[in-house]
Design an enzyme around this catalytic site. Structure first.
Site, PDB file in Angstrom:
ATOM      1  N   GLU A  18       0.815  -1.220   0.000  1.00  0.00           N
ATOM      2  CA  GLU A  18       0.000   0.000   0.000  1.00  0.00           C
ATOM      3  C   GLU A  18       0.847   1.268   0.000  1.00  0.00           C
ATOM      4  OE1 GLU A  18      -2.559  -3.141   2.127  1.00  0.00           O
ATOM      5  OE2 GLU A  18      -0.431  -2.598   1.980  1.00  0.00           O
ATOM      6  N   LYS A 116      24.067   0.285   0.030  1.00  0.00           N
ATOM      7  CA  LYS A 116      23.538  -0.893   0.706  1.00  0.00           C
ATOM      8  C   LYS A 116      23.585  -0.689   2.224  1.00  0.00           C
ATOM      9  CE  LYS A 116      23.104  -3.894  -2.797  1.00  0.00           C
ATOM     10  NZ  LYS A 116      21.845  -4.542  -3.180  1.00  0.00           N
ATOM     11  N   SER A 434      17.387  -3.248 -18.866  1.00  0.00           N
ATOM     12  CA  SER A 434      15.936  -3.106 -18.944  1.00  0.00           C
ATOM     13  C   SER A 434      15.537  -1.743 -19.493  1.00  0.00           C
ATOM     14  CB  SER A 434      15.310  -3.310 -17.565  1.00  0.00           C
ATOM     15  OG  SER A 434      15.788  -2.338 -16.652  1.00  0.00           O
ATOM     16  N   ASP A 600      24.983  -9.872 -14.838  1.00  0.00           N
ATOM     17  CA  ASP A 600      24.927  -8.864 -13.778  1.00  0.00           C
ATOM     18  C   ASP A 600      25.265  -9.452 -12.415  1.00  0.00           C
ATOM     19  OD1 ASP A 600      24.200  -6.882 -15.510  1.00  0.00           O
ATOM     20  OD2 ASP A 600      22.061  -6.992 -15.084  1.00  0.00           O
ATOM     21  N   HIS A 643      27.621  -5.981 -14.318  1.00  0.00           N
ATOM     22  CA  HIS A 643      27.152  -4.691 -13.797  1.00  0.00           C
ATOM     23  C   HIS A 643      27.015  -4.775 -12.283  1.00  0.00           C
ATOM     24  CE1 HIS A 643      24.987  -0.983 -13.249  1.00  0.00           C
ATOM     25  NE2 HIS A 643      23.993  -1.628 -12.676  1.00  0.00           N
ATOM     26  N   HIS A 696      17.450   6.458 -10.941  1.00  0.00           N
ATOM     27  CA  HIS A 696      16.414   6.411  -9.906  1.00  0.00           C
ATOM     28  C   HIS A 696      15.793   7.780  -9.655  1.00  0.00           C
ATOM     29  CE1 HIS A 696      18.659   2.667  -9.206  1.00  0.00           C
ATOM     30  NE2 HIS A 696      17.478   2.206  -8.902  1.00  0.00           N
TER      31      HIS A 696
END
Length: 757
Positions: A18, A116, A434, A600, A643, A696
């Site tokens: 949600e 990360k 992609s 990748d 990658h 992003h």
């Protein structure tokens, strides 16, 4: 309840994602702020009530975030870079501008870097602190408001915050000042926060300090001790609130004695990933101090073995009185899905082995209550044989030889052959893989899954998208193109779905960053490939153009790290099984005329041990060879790309070079191209493509911006070895911004070629 229980954090994206959908509607202007806040409040209430129903003693608040808790802490402390603070936007809009960038009437800013979070697949926003940063507690803050929100629901919580040591340890300092110069102001801010919480009835405040599980030197320890000596003293002088020091993701061997001597009211230790936590505890533990014993794994989805957990508890009880023991999760449950009750397609026999966040709450309750019936039921689960071995797979792994991991001829010979064969221009342009997954692409996939369209219709749609994607790339002028990956929902799930040994969940979503959620597949048994997985798509794509189309695969280490792995065999063995399966696919692609194959390894660093002394023996010594195993058998004419993204790679750059790929593309733009210095220092031989813009963020980079980035790269990388590409795949972006960004990328490469002709 005989024994107290604690949860470090609860998932926040919602059982049905949600928060993701509400946030994305808000970004598009389709949802108001009040509607977004309403969704957030409902999600917080859901988590608190679930924990209350499970009789959890220490229920956290402030574990919710619209994007990231580290970014929340930056805004809590007023440590917001001026370029965001100066935007004529609301506080929430400034917050999102820092998270994913902004390009509009109020200005044009890039996002803060993203990395990360320790050894997980979660990403945090890196705080930026400059010499003129003024750290001060913001009066209208979410720590207070969310505590009061829970209180209004009749639920008493423990407000939890990222502690000052970890916050500074993970921050990026822009200037001459360092953490020690800001420590005093941070202590004042957190002490004021604790006093404010005490005034509204909070009994505890928890400071999360996972930064203590890294290797600490004397200056690190001195900073930690000075911060908490002062902070504890100030809090005690002004309030009666009790103080928890919460650690996770490992043990605190370098600072255990200091932690025990500082006078915390409770200390949280990790007994899942903390290899030395039990050994440290046996040295002694402060009297009248609660031990929050992290024994329920917050990072994997397997059912806890109650017998083994009780064995750990029995060892703990030899040192700590039972009344001072709190059974806890090992880390936040952010890293696991919500509940197995959402899994309608998996059998009861399978689900009995799984435990998501809500089930982990019940595991805490069972262990605390020492429920005999629950213990007996759990025992029956672990006496069953869960999976049967695949002898062929086990033999293949056992029979691996040294030459299986070595590619011949060596890199310099291959590089010359490939340059002569491909005849690509200087600064060849490409993308990571992609292309935008539009509503139509997702609808086509969903329709096929539901059975409302045939396989032929599904393939026909995707082939049309591939042809359109290739035509677009040709028109833009990219040198090496991709097929767009319209048939893939996820770079790991797509492969796992076609490999033997995997099972798939329906709703095991976890947060990767911001609104980005992933659904890791589960490694259930021995892994093998029974048929080609990508060859048909790649061959079709290559037939549409005279340019080289890359074959696109995910590497074995990333597949492992982005899956929920088995716990009955080693990570090394699981990775080698995956490597053999992907090797079969690589060789089939090559046999079918695919000249460049990208494998990748976006998550290479994810399971890198947090302590440097363990890096090679526990991880790199098998992870790097596993990648080489995948491509060691290909011809020298075949170019192997890989990658990597959103991690610190500088300190393992020589190990990355040892992967023996021909080309490596890195995320770099968000990290201000810092990796370039490491490449030069290591005399990096592999050809490289440090990302020139952040995918992003919705903003479109200008030609000038990309040229400037490339010229900076040329100061560190030989021009013959430099590729031009975005940071990452374009799956989450829109069609228009993708085309505009790539046109600017190609134009920038052309300008650079003219300058370097």
């Amino acid at each position: 309840m005989a024994v107290k229980t604690s949860v470090i954090g609860f998932p926040r994206i919602g059982k049905n994602r949600e928060l993701k959908f509400a946030s994305e509607k808000y970004f598009k202007g389709e949802l108001s702020v009040s509607e977004l806040e309403k969704t957030a409040a409902e999600l917080r209430a859901y988590g608190w009530k679930k924990q209350k129903d499970a009789e959890i003693t220490f229920i956290p608040s402030n574990d919710f975030s619209f994007y990231d808790n580290m970014l929340d802490t930056s805004f809590l402390l007023g440590a917001v870079p001026e370029r965001y603070a100066a935007l004529n936007l609301s506080t929430l809009e400034k917050y999102f501008a820092a998270a994913h960038g902004y390009q509009g009437k109020a200005g044009d800013v890039k996002a803060l870097p993203m990395k990360k979070w320790f050894n997980t697949n979660y990403h945090y926003i890196v705080p930026e602190i400059s010499d003129d940063t003024v750290i001060t507690l913001q009066k209208d803050n979410k720590v207070l408001s969310e505590y009061n929100e829970a209180k209004a629901l009749g639920i008493k919580t423990v407000p939890t915050v990222i502690g000052p040591y970890t916050f500074f340890h993970l921050a990026s300092f822009k200037g001459n000042k360092k953490a020690v110069d800001f420590a005093g102001a941070a202590v004042d801010a957190f002490a004021t926060l604790a006093e404010s919480l005490n005034d509204v009835g909070a009994e505890w405040i928890s400071f999360a300090e996972p930064g203590l599980v890294f290797d600490l030197d004397e200056s690190d320890k001195a900073l930690f001790v000075s911060i908490y000596k002062s902070l504890i003293s100030k809090i005690r002088a002004e309030s009666k609130i009790k103080i928890i020091l919460q650690t996770y993701f490992g043990d605190i061997r370098d600072v255990y004695d200091e932690v025990c001597s500082l006078g915390f009211d409770a200390i949280g230790l990790d007994f899942v990933e903390g290899k030395k936590s039990l050994e440290l505890l046996k040295k002694g533990f402060p009297q009248d101090t609660l031990l929050l014993a992290g024994i329920i794994n917050g990072k994997n989805i397997w059912r806890a073995d109650y017998h083994k957990k009780n064995e750990i508890l029995s060892q703990i009880k030899k040192v700590v009185p039972e009344e001072n023991i709190v059974i806890s999760t090992s880390c936040s449950l952010l890293h696991v899905p919500y509940t197995i009750s959402s899994e309608e397609k998996l059998s009861a026999d399978t689900l009995q082995h799984f435990s998501y966040a809500e089930e982990k709450l019940l595991e805490l309750r069972d262990l605390a209550n020492a429920d005999d019936a629950a213990l007996e039921q759990n025992k029956r689960i672990f006496t069953q044989e869960r999976v049967t071995k695949n002898p062929a797979v086990c033999d293949a792994v056992r029979n691996l030889k040294e030459e299986d991991f070595i590619r011949k001829p060596d890199f310099t010979v291959r590089e010359k052959i490939q340059h002569e064969n491909f005849k690509l221009p200087l600064f060849p342009t490409t993308t990571i893989g992609s292309f935008p997954q539009t509503k139509e692409v997702r609808a086509n996939r969903a329709a096929y899954k539901k059975g409302s369209i045939t396989l032929e219709q599904y393939v026909e749609f995707n082939q049309k998208k591939i042809a359109e994607c290739i035509k677009l790339q040709e028109e833009i002028g990219l040198d090496v193109i991709v097929h767009g990956e319209f048939e893939r929902n996820d770079m790991v799930e797509y492969f796992g779905n076609q490999l033997d040994g995997y099972i798939f969940t329906q709703n095991a979503w976890v947060q990767s960053y911001g609104t980005r959620c992933v659904k890791p597949p589960v490694i259930w048994g021995d892994v093998s490939r029974n048929k080609p997985m990508t060859v048909e798509w790649s061959v079709f794509a290559q037939k549409q153009t005279d340019k080289i189309v890359k074959g696109m695969l995910t590497g074995p280490v990333t597949i492992l790290n982005w899956s929920f792995p088995r716990e009955d065999i080693s990570l090394k063995e699981q990775t080698e099984q995956l490597a053999l399966a992907i090797r079969d696919e690589v060789l089939d692609l090559e046999k079918n005329g695919i000249k460049i194959i990208q494998i990748d390894e976006a998550a290479l660093r994810e399971k890198l041990p947090l302590r440097r002394s363990d890096w090679h023996t526990e991880y790199l010594d098998w992870a790097i060879p596993a990648f080489r195993l995948v491509h060691a058998k290909v011809k020298p004419e075949t170019q192997i790309h890989t990658h990597m993204c959103y991690s610190e790679f500088n300190d393992i750059i020589r190990d990355i070079d040892a992967m023996d790929a021909d080309v490596i593309t890195f995320e770099a733009s968000r990290a201000d191209l810092k990796i370039l210095d490491a490449l030069k220092e290591a005399d990096f031989r592999t050809e490289v493509g440090p990302g020139v813009y952040d995918i992003h963020s919705a903003r479109v980079p200008s030609v000038e911006e990309i040229v400037n980035a490339l010229e900076k790269m040329l100061g560190k990388v030989q021009k013959e070895k430099l590729w031009v590409n975005p940071d990452c795949g374009l799956k989450t972006r829109g069609d228009e911004e993708t085309a505009a960004s790539l046109k600017n990328l190609v134009e920038a490469a052309r300008e650079l070629r003219q300058k370097n002709a």
